[in-house]
Structure formats: C-alpha cells, structure tokens
Design a protein around this motif. Structure first.
Motif, PDB file in Angstrom:
ATOM      1  N   PHE A 120      43.553  33.780  39.924  1.00 26.79           N
ATOM      2  CA  PHE A 120      42.978  33.177  38.711  1.00 26.79           C
ATOM      3  C   PHE A 120      41.836  32.230  39.095  1.00 26.79           C
ATOM      4  O   PHE A 120      40.738  32.289  38.521  1.00 26.79           O
ATOM      5  CB  PHE A 120      44.071  32.430  37.930  1.00 26.79           C
ATOM      6  CG  PHE A 120      43.545  31.382  36.992  1.00 26.79           C
ATOM      7  CD1 PHE A 120      42.847  31.746  35.847  1.00 26.79           C
ATOM      8  CD2 PHE A 120      43.725  30.027  37.265  1.00 26.79           C
ATOM      9  CE1 PHE A 120      42.334  30.769  34.980  1.00 26.79           C
ATOM     10  CE2 PHE A 120      43.216  29.055  36.408  1.00 26.79           C
ATOM     11  CZ  PHE A 120      42.519  29.426  35.269  1.00 26.79           C
ATOM     12  N   THR A 123      38.790  34.116  40.695  1.00 26.31           N
ATOM     13  CA  THR A 123      38.107  34.913  39.665  1.00 26.31           C
ATOM     14  C   THR A 123      37.301  33.997  38.738  1.00 26.31           C
ATOM     15  O   THR A 123      36.155  34.306  38.382  1.00 26.31           O
ATOM     16  CB  THR A 123      39.127  35.751  38.853  1.00 26.31           C
ATOM     17  OG1 THR A 123      39.860  36.575  39.766  1.00 26.31           O
ATOM     18  CG2 THR A 123      38.448  36.636  37.826  1.00 26.31           C
ATOM     19  N   LEU A 127      33.311  34.932  38.618  1.00 27.39           N
ATOM     20  CA  LEU A 127      32.702  35.680  37.504  1.00 27.39           C
ATOM     21  C   LEU A 127      31.309  35.158  37.116  1.00 27.39           C
ATOM     22  O   LEU A 127      30.399  35.970  36.892  1.00 27.39           O
ATOM     23  CB  LEU A 127      33.644  35.706  36.285  1.00 27.39           C
ATOM     24  CG  LEU A 127      34.822  36.687  36.362  1.00 27.39           C
ATOM     25  CD1 LEU A 127      35.642  36.644  35.062  1.00 27.39           C
ATOM     26  CD2 LEU A 127      34.379  38.125  36.652  1.00 27.39           C
ATOM     27  N   VAL A 138      35.955  43.043  41.014  1.00 33.88           N
ATOM     28  CA  VAL A 138      37.152  42.258  41.327  1.00 33.88           C
ATOM     29  C   VAL A 138      38.236  43.260  41.701  1.00 33.88           C
ATOM     30  O   VAL A 138      38.532  44.177  40.927  1.00 33.88           O
ATOM     31  CB  VAL A 138      37.613  41.404  40.125  1.00 33.88           C
ATOM     32  CG1 VAL A 138      38.878  40.617  40.491  1.00 33.88           C
ATOM     33  CG2 VAL A 138      36.503  40.469  39.661  1.00 33.88           C
ATOM     34  N   ASN A 140      42.132  43.309  43.038  1.00 29.83           N
ATOM     35  CA  ASN A 140      43.333  42.536  43.336  1.00 29.83           C
ATOM     36  C   ASN A 140      44.316  43.412  44.112  1.00 29.83           C
ATOM     37  O   ASN A 140      44.597  44.544  43.705  1.00 29.83           O
ATOM     38  CB  ASN A 140      43.970  42.048  42.031  1.00 29.83           C
ATOM     39  CG  ASN A 140      43.061  41.058  41.316  1.00 29.83           C
ATOM     40  OD1 ASN A 140      42.385  40.255  41.969  1.00 29.83           O
ATOM     41  ND2 ASN A 140      43.024  41.108  39.998  1.00 29.83           N
ATOM     42  N   THR A 167      44.594  41.414  36.124  1.00 26.79           N
ATOM     43  CA  THR A 167      43.562  42.443  36.367  1.00 26.79           C
ATOM     44  C   THR A 167      43.094  43.051  35.040  1.00 26.79           C
ATOM     45  O   THR A 167      41.887  43.220  34.802  1.00 26.79           O
ATOM     46  CB  THR A 167      44.144  43.575  37.258  1.00 26.79           C
ATOM     47  OG1 THR A 167      44.678  43.002  38.446  1.00 26.79           O
ATOM     48  CG2 THR A 167      43.095  44.602  37.613  1.00 26.79           C
ATOM     49  N   THR A 169      43.316  41.755  32.000  1.00 26.42           N
ATOM     50  CA  THR A 169      42.588  40.771  31.190  1.00 26.42           C
ATOM     51  C   THR A 169      41.175  40.569  31.735  1.00 26.42           C
ATOM     52  O   THR A 169      40.199  40.496  30.971  1.00 26.42           O
ATOM     53  CB  THR A 169      43.345  39.430  31.165  1.00 26.42           C
ATOM     54  OG1 THR A 169      44.630  39.668  30.593  1.00 26.42           O
ATOM     55  CG2 THR A 169      42.621  38.390  30.324  1.00 26.42           C
ATOM     56  N   THR A 170      41.046  40.495  33.064  1.00 28.07           N
ATOM     57  CA  THR A 170      39.718  40.348  33.681  1.00 28.07           C
ATOM     58  C   THR A 170      38.832  41.525  33.274  1.00 28.07           C
ATOM     59  O   THR A 170      37.650  41.351  32.934  1.00 28.07           O
ATOM     60  CB  THR A 170      39.853  40.281  35.218  1.00 28.07           C
ATOM     61  OG1 THR A 170      40.811  39.279  35.565  1.00 28.07           O
ATOM     62  CG2 THR A 170      38.520  39.961  35.873  1.00 28.07           C
ATOM     63  N   GLU A 173      37.703  41.147  29.617  1.00 27.67           N
ATOM     64  CA  GLU A 173      36.705  40.074  29.415  1.00 27.67           C
ATOM     65  C   GLU A 173      35.337  40.442  29.986  1.00 27.67           C
ATOM     66  O   GLU A 173      34.349  39.783  29.684  1.00 27.67           O
ATOM     67  CB  GLU A 173      37.220  38.767  30.033  1.00 27.67           C
ATOM     68  CG  GLU A 173      38.395  38.187  29.253  1.00 27.67           C
ATOM     69  CD  GLU A 173      38.792  36.778  29.704  1.00 27.67           C
ATOM     70  OE1 GLU A 173      38.001  36.097  30.378  1.00 27.67           O
ATOM     71  OE2 GLU A 173      39.926  36.382  29.364  1.00 27.67           O
ATOM     72  N   THR A 174      35.290  41.475  30.844  1.00 27.76           N
ATOM     73  CA  THR A 174      34.014  41.876  31.454  1.00 27.76           C
ATOM     74  C   THR A 174      33.619  43.305  31.052  1.00 27.76           C
ATOM     75  O   THR A 174      32.680  43.863  31.618  1.00 27.76           O
ATOM     76  CB  THR A 174      34.118  41.812  32.997  1.00 27.76           C
ATOM     77  OG1 THR A 174      35.221  42.633  33.419  1.00 27.76           O
ATOM     78  CG2 THR A 174      34.331  40.396  33.492  1.00 27.76           C
ATOM     79  N   ALA A 181      37.279  45.341  37.156  1.00 24.10           N
ATOM     80  CA  ALA A 181      38.432  44.673  37.765  1.00 24.10           C
ATOM     81  C   ALA A 181      39.569  45.676  37.852  1.00 24.10           C
ATOM     82  O   ALA A 181      39.945  46.287  36.839  1.00 24.10           O
ATOM     83  CB  ALA A 181      38.851  43.470  36.934  1.00 24.10           C
TER      84      ALA A 181
END
Ligand code: NAD
Length: 261
Positions: A120, A123, A127, A138, A140, A167, A169-170, A173-174, A181
């Motif tokens: 977290f 990241t 970002l 990203v 993980n 992962t 959620t990332t 969001e991107t 991610a």
C-alpha cells in the motif's frame, strides 16, 4: 504497434530483492534493459555487490537501497530515494507457521506489515511518479496462498489474499491510464531457503531427495516440479511488455497446477 519487452530507460524498484524471487526478478528485468533498484532491510557489502554485479552483467544502472518494509515511512522513502519508479515489484515477504490460538500477535503484525501494508505504501508513493512518466506497471508477488488456504498460516494467507484485493483496486484506480496492476501467484519456488530445507526433510521422513520433493514438499503441486526464480522474472517481464498492456487487475498463477485442484 510491434510487441516488445524492451524495458530500456525504465526503472524497476523491487522490494525484498537481495535473495530468492526478488533477486531473480531483478536479474530478468535488467536483462530486458531496465535499470533496477534492489532493496532489503540490511546494509551489507554483499547487498551492494549484487547491484554492482547486475549493472556489470546487464549494462544497466543498478542500486541497492536499504529500507525496512515493516515501516510505512521506509516504504515511501524507498520510492522517493529511487527517484523514478516505472515498474514496482512488491515482493518482500516473511512467513510464520502456528495454529491461530498460539500465533504470536507480534508475528501477525509483522507479516501483515511486510507482506501487505508495505505494498500500500510503495504503491501510494509510486503511482504519482508513474502518472508523471505516462506509463507504469505494479506487480505484486502474492502466492497460491493468495487464492487458497492451508492450516497454520493465518497471517500469511490473510496478507496474500489481501494483496490480491489491493491489486484489483490499484487496477481499477488506474484503469483508464497506461498503468496496469497484477499479481503473480507462485506455487512452491526453488529458492536458496527452500533448497536448504530439503536435507532436513529427507532426514525427518527417511526419504531420498526425489521422493521427499515429490511426496512431501510438492504434495500440492501437481506438476511435481518446483517453479524457478527465472520463471518468476520472465512472468514479471511479460507483464511489463506491450503484449500485457490490457492485462490488469488479475492474478497469474505460476504454480504447476496447484490452484486447478
Ligand atoms: P526470501 O526469503 O528469499 O526473500 C524475501 C525477501 O524479502 C528477502 O530479500 C528479504 O531480505 C526481504 N525482506 C524480509 N523482510 C524484509 C523487510 N522488513 N524489509 C525489506 N525486505 C525484507 O523468500 P522468497 O521465497 O524469495 O519470497 C519472496 C516473495 O515470494 C515473498 O513475498 C513470498 O511470500 C513469495 N512467495 C514465495 C514462494 C516460494 O515458494 N519461495 C511461493 C509463493 C510466494
């Protein structure tokens, strides 16, 4: 557009990379042309020597930065000190095995901090750099234990399931940016630590090497072969390639069929 895995000019930060899978990934990304930042919580000559060796062999820039992934401020400082972070590999991890009533609370806290919360923090710091650079990956390092469970590994399994969620959620969001991610979910990988356990297991079970590997260590891995750190590196390099530009928010199992059972 030609499909390429040329990572020249990109900087990869790999947490927990002075041994095992992290080091294997650093080597493969450097072979693909990426500059690499190695990390662990120690600051020994050998740590810096690994970076020098990668720089020599691959003709890239390689640095080692000490930062303790159990501390949020250190995680963020690692990314700041790296100065660039086009590829973030969240790999640092530890394990402890005990039934839940006996599981030491401080081990629970350490595993959640290193195996989950560190990702977290890194990241969050990386970002904005990826957005500024207009490209990012990203990756993980979760586990087959991010998708399935075993007894006595409560903290590890909670952290690995957690990092699969982080992962996703990332990725969301991107999603509209040139950033992806994903999580790699290894089965049993032959690292120096795993190799070192084989003689003890042979003694405990009174078995030869092949039998202890097949019947005991790889009991849950249908291929009956360890995965290798080079395969983890190759999978990470693939996720950085143009071919993987639309792969985001998912898991890639490299587990010899473990999660198919
Ligand atoms: P390893 O012990 O060789 O590597 C762990 C790395 O994390 C080391 O470089 C260590 O120095 C570093 N590390 C530990 N605590 C740290 C801290 N506080 N701050 C910074 N670095 C720290 O083990 P490995 O097998 O290479 O594991 C790497 C990752 O792969 C872990 O997340 C692990 O859970 C995952 N994994 C391993 C296997 C396997 O079979 N080996 C299978 C599935 C997932």
């Amino acid at each position: 557009m030609a499909i390429t895995t040329d990572l020249s000019g990109k900087t990869a930060v790999i947490t927990g990379s002075n041994s095992g899978i992290g080091l294997g990934i650093a080597r493969e990304l450097a072979k693909a042309g990426a500059n690499v930042v190695l990390n662990s919580f120690t600051d020994r000559k050998e740590d810096h020597a690994l970076a020098e060796e990668i720089a020599d062999v691959c003709g890239v820039t390689a640095r080692y930065i000490k930062a303790d992934m159990s501390k949020g401020a250190d995680c963020r400082a690692l990314i700041e000190e790296a100065g660039a972070c086009d590829i973030l590999i969240n790999n640092a991890g530890i394990q402890h095995v005990a039934p839940i009533p006996e599981f030491p609370a401080e081990k629970w806290d350490a595993i959640i901090a290193i195996n989950l919360s560190s990702a977290f923090h890194t990241t969050a710091a990386a970002l904005p750099m990826m957005r500024k650079a207009g490209w990012g990956r990203v990756i993980n390092i979760a586990s087959a234990h991010g998708l399935t469970a075993s007894p006595y590994k409560s903290a590890y399994i909670a952290a690995k399931h957690g990092i699969v969620g982080l992962t996703k959620t990332t990725a969301l969001e991107t999603a509209e940016e040139p950033i992806t991610a994903n999580a790699i979910c290894p089965g049993y990988v032959l690292t120096p630590l795993v190799e070192a356990q084989i003689p003890d297991q042979m003694k405990t079970h009174g078995m030869d090497r092949d039998t202890v590997v097949r019947e005991v260590m790889l009991a849950r891995q249908p291929s009956k072969e360890f995965a290798t750190v080079e395969q983890m590196g190759g999978t990470a390099a693939f996720l950085c390639s143009d071919a993987a530009a639309q792969i985001t928010g998912t898991t890639i199992s490299v587990d010899g069929g473990w999660t198919a059972l």
